[in-house]
Design a protein around this motif. Structure first.
Motif, PDB file in Angstrom:
ATOM      1  N   VAL A   1       6.916  90.448  28.176  1.00  0.00           N
ATOM      2  CA  VAL A   1       7.857  89.434  27.691  1.00  0.00           C
ATOM      3  C   VAL A   1       8.487  89.888  26.379  1.00  0.00           C
ATOM      4  N   VAL A   2       7.673  90.417  25.478  1.00  0.00           N
ATOM      5  CA  VAL A   2       8.164  90.855  24.171  1.00  0.00           C
ATOM      6  C   VAL A   2       9.155  92.003  24.325  1.00  0.00           C
ATOM      7  N   GLN A   3       8.911  92.924  25.233  1.00  0.00           N
ATOM      8  CA  GLN A   3       9.807  94.078  25.417  1.00  0.00           C
ATOM      9  C   GLN A   3      11.223  93.629  25.743  1.00  0.00           C
ATOM     10  N   ARG A   4      11.383  92.524  26.458  1.00  0.00           N
ATOM     11  CA  ARG A   4      12.713  92.026  26.819  1.00  0.00           C
ATOM     12  C   ARG A   4      13.518  91.598  25.594  1.00  0.00           C
ATOM     13  N   ILE A   5      12.847  91.275  24.498  1.00  0.00           N
ATOM     14  CA  ILE A   5      13.519  90.844  23.270  1.00  0.00           C
ATOM     15  C   ILE A   5      13.968  92.038  22.437  1.00  0.00           C
ATOM     16  N   LEU A   6      13.280  93.164  22.579  1.00  0.00           N
ATOM     17  CA  LEU A   6      13.496  94.312  21.700  1.00  0.00           C
ATOM     18  C   LEU A   6      14.631  95.213  22.175  1.00  0.00           C
ATOM     19  N   PRO A   7      15.524  95.598  21.249  1.00  0.00           N
ATOM     20  CA  PRO A   7      16.555  96.581  21.601  1.00  0.00           C
ATOM     21  C   PRO A   7      15.968  97.989  21.571  1.00  0.00           C
ATOM     22  N   PRO A   8      16.582  98.937  22.277  1.00  0.00           N
ATOM     23  CA  PRO A   8      16.134 100.325  22.190  1.00  0.00           C
ATOM     24  C   PRO A   8      16.281 100.812  20.743  1.00  0.00           C
ATOM     25  N   PRO A   9      15.444 101.627  20.221  1.00  0.00           N
ATOM     26  CA  PRO A   9      14.360 102.364  20.867  1.00  0.00           C
ATOM     27  C   PRO A   9      13.005 101.697  20.687  1.00  0.00           C
ATOM     28  N   PHE A  10      12.978 100.428  20.297  1.00  0.00           N
ATOM     29  CA  PHE A  10      11.721  99.770  19.943  1.00  0.00           C
ATOM     30  C   PHE A  10      10.890  99.409  21.167  1.00  0.00           C
ATOM     31  N   ARG A  11       9.584  99.465  20.969  1.00  0.00           N
ATOM     32  CA  ARG A  11       8.631  98.974  21.963  1.00  0.00           C
ATOM     33  C   ARG A  11       7.551  98.214  21.200  1.00  0.00           C
ATOM     34  N   PRO A  12       6.907  97.253  21.841  1.00  0.00           N
ATOM     35  CA  PRO A  12       5.892  96.461  21.134  1.00  0.00           C
ATOM     36  C   PRO A  12       4.718  97.329  20.679  1.00  0.00           C
ATOM     37  N   LYS A  13       4.257  97.099  19.474  1.00  0.00           N
ATOM     38  CA  LYS A  13       3.019  97.716  19.002  1.00  0.00           C
ATOM     39  C   LYS A  13       1.886  96.903  19.615  1.00  0.00           C
ATOM     40  N   LEU A  14       0.946  97.577  20.232  1.00  0.00           N
ATOM     41  CA  LEU A  14      -0.125  96.877  20.950  1.00  0.00           C
ATOM     42  C   LEU A  14      -1.442  96.916  20.186  1.00  0.00           C
ATOM     43  N   HIS A  15      -2.177  95.840  20.335  1.00  0.00           N
ATOM     44  CA  HIS A  15      -3.553  95.749  19.844  1.00  0.00           C
ATOM     45  C   HIS A  15      -4.357  95.095  20.955  1.00  0.00           C
ATOM     46  N   ARG A  16      -5.321  95.831  21.486  1.00  0.00           N
ATOM     47  CA  ARG A  16      -6.123  95.336  22.611  1.00  0.00           C
ATOM     48  C   ARG A  16      -5.240  94.840  23.756  1.00  0.00           C
ATOM     49  N   GLU A  17      -4.215  95.626  24.059  1.00  0.00           N
ATOM     50  CA  GLU A  17      -3.301  95.397  25.183  1.00  0.00           C
ATOM     51  C   GLU A  17      -2.378  94.191  25.009  1.00  0.00           C
ATOM     52  N   HIS A  18      -2.236  93.674  23.795  1.00  0.00           N
ATOM     53  CA  HIS A  18      -1.323  92.565  23.523  1.00  0.00           C
ATOM     54  C   HIS A  18      -0.340  92.948  22.421  1.00  0.00           C
ATOM     55  N   SER A  19       0.840  92.350  22.476  1.00  0.00           N
ATOM     56  CA  SER A  19       1.818  92.521  21.411  1.00  0.00           C
ATOM     57  C   SER A  19       1.398  91.682  20.211  1.00  0.00           C
ATOM     58  N   LEU A  20       1.751  92.169  19.025  1.00  0.00           N
ATOM     59  CA  LEU A  20       1.476  91.432  17.789  1.00  0.00           C
ATOM     60  C   LEU A  20       2.776  90.779  17.339  1.00  0.00           C
ATOM     61  N   VAL A  21       2.789  89.456  17.329  1.00  0.00           N
ATOM     62  CA  VAL A  21       3.979  88.718  16.920  1.00  0.00           C
ATOM     63  C   VAL A  21       3.573  87.651  15.908  1.00  0.00           C
ATOM     64  N   GLY A  22       4.537  87.115  15.196  1.00  0.00           N
ATOM     65  CA  GLY A  22       4.182  86.104  14.215  1.00  0.00           C
ATOM     66  C   GLY A  22       5.407  85.483  13.579  1.00  0.00           C
ATOM     67  N   ILE A  23       5.118  84.641  12.611  1.00  0.00           N
ATOM     68  CA  ILE A  23       6.164  83.970  11.847  1.00  0.00           C
ATOM     69  C   ILE A  23       5.725  83.937  10.385  1.00  0.00           C
ATOM     70  N   CYS A  24       6.661  84.223   9.507  1.00  0.00           N
ATOM     71  CA  CYS A  24       6.415  84.162   8.070  1.00  0.00           C
ATOM     72  C   CYS A  24       7.166  82.941   7.538  1.00  0.00           C
ATOM     73  N   LEU A  25       6.430  81.966   7.058  1.00  0.00           N
ATOM     74  CA  LEU A  25       7.018  80.753   6.476  1.00  0.00           C
ATOM     75  C   LEU A  25       6.954  80.900   4.960  1.00  0.00           C
ATOM     76  N   ILE A  26       8.089  80.728   4.302  1.00  0.00           N
ATOM     77  CA  ILE A  26       8.126  80.988   2.872  1.00  0.00           C
ATOM     78  C   ILE A  26       9.020  79.978   2.158  1.00  0.00           C
ATOM     79  N   ARG A  27       8.535  79.494   1.023  1.00  0.00           N
ATOM     80  CA  ARG A  27       9.337  78.602   0.173  1.00  0.00           C
ATOM     81  C   ARG A  27       9.693  79.367  -1.090  1.00  0.00           C
ATOM     82  N   LEU A  28      10.994  79.484  -1.322  1.00  0.00           N
ATOM     83  CA  LEU A  28      11.500  80.145  -2.517  1.00  0.00           C
ATOM     84  C   LEU A  28      12.028  79.087  -3.476  1.00  0.00           C
ATOM     85  N   GLU A  29      11.737  79.248  -4.760  1.00  0.00           N
ATOM     86  CA  GLU A  29      12.209  78.297  -5.770  1.00  0.00           C
ATOM     87  C   GLU A  29      12.833  79.035  -6.949  1.00  0.00           C
ATOM     88  N   GLN A  30      13.740  78.375  -7.617  1.00  0.00           N
ATOM     89  CA  GLN A  30      14.402  78.881  -8.814  1.00  0.00           C
ATOM     90  C   GLN A  30      15.090  80.225  -8.567  1.00  0.00           C
TER      91      GLN A  30
END
Length: 137
Positions: free
Chosen positions: A24-53
């Motif tokens: 599923v992740v590979q379908r999102i990635l443009p060439p030449p990228f491929r998912p980095k795997l850990h124990r046969e799964h892609s590593l994905v995430g979200i970074c939530l950040i609050r910036l002030e001043q």
């Protein structure tokens, strides 16, 4: 082009990682990228950040802006033109609660902040998993 010095505070940063189906992740990635795997799964995430001043250096903090931001991240690897395997983070989507972030950052980081239902190209490639709010991640 010279990038101006920006000052501000990272009030909060939360990095949430999870695993995903590499097919599923590979379908999102443009060439030449491929998912980095850990124990046969892609590593994905979200970074939530609050910036002030956030403001140009030299202005008082009271004139700074604040924003809530999210960067959706996928750990990737690819082989460069020299045949060397590289690792990095692909950012397919960034969201912000600020109307000024897409306008202000767009001139200096052209695909760094986009509308929520679009995709952007890679904003910054690193060999670490750190989330840098000024370049992408």
């Amino acid at each position: 082009m010279r990038i101006p010095v920006i000052k501000g505070t990272i009030k909060r940063r939360l990095l949430v990682n999870f695993r995903a189906d590499p097919t599923v992740v590979q379908r999102i990635l443009p060439p030449p990228f491929r998912p980095k795997l850990h124990r046969e799964h892609s590593l994905v995430g979200i970074c939530l950040i609050r910036l002030e001043q956030i403001r140009p250096a030299g202005l008082p903090s009271v004139l700074g802006l604040s924003s809530e931001n999210a960067a959706h991240r996928i750990a990737v690897e690819w082989t460069d033109a020299a045949g060397i395997q590289r690792e990095g983070v692909f950012i397919p989507r960034r969201d912000t609660g600020s109307l000024l972030n897409p306008v202000g950052a767009g001139g200096y980081f052209p695909a760094s902040i986009i509308q929520p239902d679009s995709l952007s190209w890679i904003v910054g490639v690193t060999s670490t998993s750190r989330c840098n709010p000024m370049t992408a991640q």
